[in-house]
Design an enzyme around this catalytic site. Structure first.
Site: not given
Length: 449
Positions: A33, A64, A144
């Site tokens: 992402h 992901d 992230s």
């Protein structure tokens, strides 16, 4: 970001940042992402203002994860590669999340305790669950893709937080990371496989007696099988599964794997296309062994978010046709309860073996050619065009725009749940298409890939 509400437009541009860590010469791991839909990617070394151009080498949106390669590997000659751990952390182990979360521009390190290990839905693909490790350390935007360390080894990749809880974050654990790295060894990412079967716990004493089981809490019953899935023709509804690949299955559908109790589907999670799965079952009270060959789940296209592609569409007489997927559902705020029967048939009852897409009329751009339609046809699902069952958006485009240019006098579009078709006068539709394309700045009548 592609615009699924105006699929002929280029969409909005923006920027964002995440964290990555080096796993090979010029090769960085991060979250899918972080780089999804990216037009340009730059990597900045720690405490360095340079922006080194990079590109996605492999991406796995279903779990992901991504590997990003820089153009100038020498810019990171002094950066060490991080080593991966060989196992899952245990409950109450202490780990450190390293990254660049919001609130500052310098590197941040937070310490947390492993508080839970279970399968939960990943927020990037939205509808797919994988093994996840929960830690009591905040995972904020910017974290992230950063490494989660135990000692000097990577035990996971930070990827999402829990908004309803304080200081609760999630990391992608080593079994998922190892599977991704193994999958791309041949140069192609093949995605996850699934069993294509549902299992019902056998904890009720009466049910256990009915299936001729002992009081020992072992065994689950097969409650459903997806047509075209891995277990189609191998398992049957009513079979009692006792073991999978030699792992005993308890009455709540759990097995022990690598010292942890996980759902039996975790065995398929760690497998690859073409791998075999052996089941020890009771069928009508008789023990037997059956073997399934694993493959991807059928019908996943209608229940998936797409990234790194432009929206597909067809425009004809002001009607905008789009395939049903989660991007369209989100952009149009579509209530999928209206299509549960069609979606279930597509995903589990063999519909995807006959069709590529479920096609919707997502919008009607006003024009004289489509004026005074009886009722609201927006978000209707197309069943037939001129008596031909619709199996894909490409086929629909061929029917509406035949290569030889020959159309019948009228185009008759049938939709699910309505006895009254949509009828368009083909003697006026070409002029209408030109007016609509000019008025709404639609560059082409269709985008099919």
């Amino acid at each position: 970001m592609p615009d699924y509400s105006r699929p002929w437009q280029s969409g909005a541009f923006g920027r964002g940042n995440g964290t990555g860590f080096m796993v090979g010469k010029g090769l960085f791991m991060t979250n899918a992402h972080v780089v999804a839909n990216a037009d340009r990617i730059y990597i900045s070394p720690y405490a360095d203002s340079r922006k080194i151009p990079a590109r996605v080498k492999y991406v796995a949106h279903d779990c992901d994860l991504a590997l990003v390669e820089v153009d100038d590997a020498e810019a990171f000659a002094d950066v060490p590669c991080l080593a991966f751990s060989d196992s899952l952390p245990k409950l109450e182990d202490t780990v450190r999340a390293v990254g660049y979360p919001i609130g500052g521009s310098r590197l941040s390190v937070t310490r947390g305790i492993v508080s839970r290990i279970e399968s939960v839905p990943y927020s990037h693909p939205r509808n797919i669950a994988h093994l996840t490790v929960q830690i009591d350390a905040a995972i904020n935007p910017g974290n992230s893709g950063g490494p989660v360390l135990m000692g000097d080894k990577v035990v996971g990749v930070a990827f999402q937080g829990l908004l309803q809880a304080n200081s609760t974050g999630y990391m992608i654990p080593m079994p998922v990371i190892k599977r991704f790295l193994k999958d791309v060894e041949d140069g192609v990412y093949d995605q996850y496989v699934e069993l294509g079967a549902a299992f019902f716990p056998l904890e009720n004493p009466a049910m256990r007696q009915y299936y001729k089981l002992t009081e020992e809490p072992v065994g689950v019953v097969v409650s459903d099988i997806a047509q075209g899935g891995s277990c189609d023709g191998v398992l049957q509804v009513g079979d009692v599964v006792m073991e999978v690949n030699g792992c005993p299955v308890d009455s709540s559908a759990m097995i022990e794997l690598d010292g942890e109790r996980v759902q039996l589907e975790e065995l398929a999670e760690r497998a690859f296309r073409g791998d075999k799965m052996q089941f020890s079952i009771l069928r009508d009270g008789k023990p037997m062994q059956v073997t399934a060959t694993l493959k991807a789940a059928p019908g996943r296209s209608v229940n998936t978010f797409y990234y790194d592609v432009q929206p597909r569409y067809v425009q004809f007489g002001g009607l905008i046709f789009q395939p049903l997927d989660l991007n369209v559902v989100a952009a149009r705020s579509i209530d999928v309860k209206n299509y549960l029967v069609e979606i279930n048939n597509f995903m589990t009852r063999g519909g995807s073996l006959k069709k590529k897409d479920l096609v919707l009329i997502t919008e009607v751009l006003p024009d004289e050619v489509n004026a005074r339609f009886a009722g609201n046809v927006t978000n209707s699902m197309v069943s037939k065009v001129n008596g031909v069952e619709i199996t894909s958006l490409e086929q629909l485009a061929e029917l509406l725009y035949p290569k030889d240019g020959k159309r019948p006098d009228y185009t008759v579009i049938e939709v699910v749940g309505s006895d009254r078709p949509i009828v368009i006068d083909n003697s006026t539709v070409d002029a209408a298409n030109q007016r609509i394309s000019a008025g709404y700045a639609i560059p082409a009548p269709a985008r099919l890939k």
